[in-house]
Design an enzyme around this catalytic site. Structure first.
Site, PDB file in Angstrom:
ATOM      1  N   ARG A  39       0.795  -1.219   0.000  1.00 57.35           N
ATOM      2  CA  ARG A  39       0.000   0.000   0.000  1.00 57.35           C
ATOM      3  C   ARG A  39       0.833   1.276   0.000  1.00 57.35           C
ATOM      4  O   ARG A  39       0.687   2.125  -0.871  1.00 57.35           O
ATOM      5  CB  ARG A  39      -0.924   0.011   1.222  1.00 57.35           C
ATOM      6  CG  ARG A  39      -1.986   1.089   1.120  1.00 57.35           C
ATOM      7  CD  ARG A  39      -2.765   1.259   2.395  1.00 57.35           C
ATOM      8  NE  ARG A  39      -3.312  -0.006   2.896  1.00 57.35           N
ATOM      9  CZ  ARG A  39      -3.930  -0.111   4.064  1.00 57.35           C
ATOM     10  NH1 ARG A  39      -4.063   0.938   4.847  1.00 57.35           N
ATOM     11  NH2 ARG A  39      -4.395  -1.265   4.465  1.00 57.35           N
ATOM     12  N   HIS A  85      -7.561  -4.984  -7.870  1.00 58.04           N
ATOM     13  CA  HIS A  85      -7.411  -4.208  -6.622  1.00 58.04           C
ATOM     14  C   HIS A  85      -8.708  -4.253  -5.814  1.00 58.04           C
ATOM     15  O   HIS A  85      -9.609  -3.442  -6.042  1.00 58.04           O
ATOM     16  CB  HIS A  85      -7.059  -2.764  -6.994  1.00 58.04           C
ATOM     17  CG  HIS A  85      -6.432  -1.984  -5.885  1.00 58.04           C
ATOM     18  ND1 HIS A  85      -5.172  -2.270  -5.383  1.00 58.04           N
ATOM     19  CD2 HIS A  85      -6.864  -0.915  -5.174  1.00 58.04           C
ATOM     20  CE1 HIS A  85      -4.863  -1.394  -4.430  1.00 58.04           C
ATOM     21  NE2 HIS A  85      -5.883  -0.569  -4.286  1.00 58.04           N
ATOM     22  N   TYR A 129     -18.058  11.296 -15.019  1.00 55.84           N
ATOM     23  CA  TYR A 129     -17.987  12.448 -15.925  1.00 55.84           C
ATOM     24  C   TYR A 129     -16.635  12.596 -16.621  1.00 55.84           C
ATOM     25  O   TYR A 129     -16.520  13.317 -17.594  1.00 55.84           O
ATOM     26  CB  TYR A 129     -18.267  13.757 -15.166  1.00 55.84           C
ATOM     27  CG  TYR A 129     -19.624  13.809 -14.527  1.00 55.84           C
ATOM     28  CD1 TYR A 129     -20.787  13.656 -15.295  1.00 55.84           C
ATOM     29  CD2 TYR A 129     -19.755  14.002 -13.160  1.00 55.84           C
ATOM     30  CE1 TYR A 129     -22.034  13.696 -14.701  1.00 55.84           C
ATOM     31  CE2 TYR A 129     -21.006  14.048 -12.555  1.00 55.84           C
ATOM     32  CZ  TYR A 129     -22.139  13.892 -13.332  1.00 55.84           C
ATOM     33  OH  TYR A 129     -23.376  13.931 -12.760  1.00 55.84           O
TER      34      TYR A 129
END
Length: 750
Positions: A39, A85, A129
């Protein structure tokens, strides 16, 4: 009857005792390792954390090449989350957005279309978007991934494969930097210039034992996407790159614009890295309201595509350097970017590395990728040559081949037996199209065979020679350097280096405080306040019960106050930080660490360059420069060493050339000031000798002007130099009884 909550099988037999301490240690260690490895820390080889690597790899799987079309970010995020993931979609989208922000990443890996946030700190639009695809930099990181360049591992659902690391043809770790907080460790790597990193890497190939100092001939320092000016000296940067820990002070880039008739305004064109412009403007506005920036009149944001912050000075006489220095002190226009080169070495071991180690590991990875790709290509060539040799045999014996295929029941076995072919070659001949049986095809096969044989020889020579491998790696890096040369728009250096202008710290301090007249009032019990204006009389001042005025004097909010205690300690406080005139003020002991058995002896406005005489009750004293007693901490400075019951009794300015000392025994002694030592701290020397009692008062004066004092009725008495001869002697003498008319309390001020 209710359902039993007992475990099946009778209870106690299925219970296993577990040592809680050990269990917690094991689980916490597993969590810590997971955070570090999967991570928070980037891999030194490709400079990526797992989430970024998975985003780039998923985009490649989706065919989102830099010269291709865009796809909705939501689709990319879904692909990453579903295949690679198993974490929240927002976390993945946040990582993708950062890779596309040209103000956050020096060389973006994602080409974003739509609203991807801005330098003001506004967030990107929702993933439904926006659209994304890879950049050329991301393609460089993936270059050769289909050619067995890196290891793969199974994905979390064991249905697919993902790369452990990317081939990394671009020096991504240092070029784009990284930040992350793991368990018990963190990383913070600022961005650098890719062309400079390539130059340093090529130098390291030529000279593998090159020092960090040599590499800094190529890597000048960080190169932030937002530009700015680094004001650290070379020595501190060298130390940071050598140890892998340190930091860089980055300032905004600014210039003055002439408005005519002597007026000007300051324009900020580049912000420090990771400073949000809107938040900065808010901070400056707050400081203006709080009157902490007396030199500044207004701040305006005239930014469009480029940053343009306009600072309007209070008036045309304001020094722009002083104004900017005060802003650098109080705001994020100067920001410190930490360096902590904590990365995963070889993808496994967390380690803080120096600059040369990071580049060496990247080069070792590039060489390994070259070897693996070469071996992969060699295997492919050998497979093709095997087929081509089979095809050549078929062409040389075309009629027989056709006969076997037409007439034999098992043509494959007959072909293998007749022409000594292997299974693969026989299968290829049988699968050959009729149209390939042209005369021209034989020539083409021979030509391809020769070319591949030549290529095979070259690859075998490459794999056998370490120097050839390094030459090839250098050639590849040289090509990357050309792509990101400093002459290109993306590759040009944005951050420059400069020494901070040498400005008077005192002047900067004053530039941050509105200059206003105040009166400092200190009570006998040590309460202090700063009343507005210069008061003419103090009779109307109120104090707590049992308390009264000790001293009051005029000052300005920009002044520093020096407070000397009976214990020989000196403290310094800013006049701007004092409580106002409403109420009784605040106890000094809350502002400074003053001992309970000490009281305020005196306080005054600090005058740089002045000297003071300190004297204790028993008659010891010395001269100290006022600048030496200024203390920057709450603890203050111990200046005069006294031990109870002895106390510091006097602190007076040094003027003239002689000192007059009066004891409680009403004896007066005058001696030259040059007989007193100047010290920064100590007990001092004896000023006047007493059988009993101690010092009452002292005054510095110029002998030529005579000595004067004021009696209790306010009358001034003076004695000329000629009238003082009987009192003049050497230091540490007893002196003579004071002249007629000297105040009964033994003080020069009556």
């Amino acid at each position: 009857m209710g359902k039993s909550l007992m475990p099946p099988g009778g209870g106690d037999d299925d219970i296993e005792p577990v040592d809680l301490k050990r269990a917690l240690e094991e689980r916490y260690l597993a969590y810590a390792l997971s955070t570090i490895m999967h991570r928070a820390l980037p891999d030194v080889r490709d400079g990526l954390k797992p989430v970024h690597r998975r985003i780039v790899y998923a985009m490649r799987d989706m065919g989102l090449r830099s010269n291709g079309s865009f796809k909705k970010s939501a689709k990319i995020v879904g692909e990453v989350m579903g295949n690679f993931h198993p974490h929240g979609d927002q976390a993945i989208y946040d990582a993708l957005v950062r890779l596309a922000q040209d103000f956050a990443v020096r060389y973006p890996l994602v080409n974003g279309q739509g609203n991807f946030g801005n330098i003001d700190g506004d967030n990107a639009a929702a993933m439904r978007y926006t659209e994304s695809k890879m950049t050329a930099v991301a393609e460089l990181l993936l270059d050769g991934i289909d050619e067995d360049a890196v290891d793969f591992r199974t994905t979390y659902d064991e249905e697919g494969q993902e790369p452990v690391v990317l081939p990394g043809a671009f020096p991504n770790l240092l070029a784009n930097g990284a930040t992350g907080i793991a368990v018990g460790m963190a990383t913070s790597i600022p961005p650098h210039n890719a062309a400079e990193l390539c130059d340093a890497a090529m130098h390291l190939i030529r000279k593998p034992d090159a020092t960090v100092e040599e590499l800094m001939e190529f890597v000048e320092g960080p190169d932030f996407p937002t530009g700015g000016v680094v004001i650290d000296d070379r020595a501190s940067m060298l130390e940071a790159y050598r140890t892998g820990r340190g930091g860089f002070r980055v300032r905004a880039r600014w210039e003055t614009e002439d408005l005519g008739r002597g007026g000007y305004q300051i324009v900020i064109t580049e912000m420090p890295y990771q400073v949000q412009k809107a938040r900065l403007i808010e901070k400056v506005a707050e400081l203006l309201i709080a009157r902490r920036l007396p030199l500044l009149d207004d701040i305006r944001d005239e930014s469009a595509e480029d940053v343009r912050l306009v600072l309007v000075p209070k008036n045309r006489t304001v020094d722009p350097v002083l104004l900017m220095e005060s802003l650098f002190k109080l705001t994020e226009l100067e920001n410190r970017v930490p360096l902590n080169l904590n990365v995963l070495s070889r993808g496994r071991v967390p380690k803080v590395m120096a600059l040369n180690e990071v580049l060496s590991e990247w080069l070792a990875h590039r060489r390994e990728v070259l070897q693996r790709r070469s071996r992969h290509r060699l295997a492919a060539i050998e497979r093709r040559l095997e087929l081509l040799s089979g095809f050549l045999i078929a062409y040389l014996n075309l009629d027989e081949v056709i006969r076997i295929i037409r007439e034999e029941d098992e043509p494959k076995i007959d072909l293998m037996r007749t022409f000594e072919l292997n299974d693969v070659q026989a299968e290829a001949i049988l699968n050959m199209r009729l149209r390939s049986l042209r005369k021209l095809e034989e020539l083409e096969i021979r030509k391809e065979f020769e070319q591949l044989t030549e290529e095979k020889t070259g690859i075998e020579a490459l794999l056998a020679s370490e120097s050839k491998q390094w030459s090839t790696v250098a050639w590849q890096i040289g090509n990357v350097r050309k792509t990101f040369a400093k002459e290109t728009e993306l590759g040009r250096r944005r951050t420059t280096f400069d020494a901070a202008p040498v400005a008077d710290l005192e002047a900067i301090q004053q530039a941050m405080i509105e200059k206003e007249p105040i009166t400092i009032v200190i009570s006998e019990k040590g309460w202090i306040r700063g009343m507005k204006g210069h008061l003419a009389e103090f009779a109307s001042l109120s104090f707590k019960d049992g308390d009264k005025l000790k001293l009051a004097f005029p000052a300005h909010t920009t002044d520093k106050l020096v407070i000397v205690t009976t214990g020989g300690k000196a403290y310094t406080i800013g006049a701007d930080g004092l409580p106002g005139g409403r109420g009784h003020g605040e106890p000094l002991r809350l502002m400074v660490d003053m001992d309970n058995d000490q009281a305020v002896l005196t306080a005054f406005v600090h005058v740089p360059g002045r000297k003071l005489l300190l004297a204790s009750t028993v008659g010891n004293g010395f001269i100290v420069a006022e600048s030496d007693i200024v203390a920057n901490t709450r603890k203050g400075k111990q200046v005069m060493n006294v031990r109870m019951p002895d106390e510091t009794r006097l602190c007076i300015p040094v003027v003239g050339d002689h000192l007059a000392v009066v004891g409680q025994n009403r004896k007066l002694l005058i001696f030259p000031l040059e007989q007193l030592p100047e010290m920064t701290r100590g007990k001092g020397v004896r000023l006047q000798r007493y059988k009993d009692g101690g010092i009452a008062d002292a005054r510095c004066f110029a002998l030529a002007d005579g000595l004067s004092w004021t009696d209790s009725a306010g009358r001034v008495h003076s004695r000329a130099a000629s009238e003082l001869s009987e009192f003049i002697g050497d230091r540490a003498q007893a002196g003579r009884t004071v002249p007629k008319g000297f105040p009964r309390n033994g003080r020069f001020a009556g």
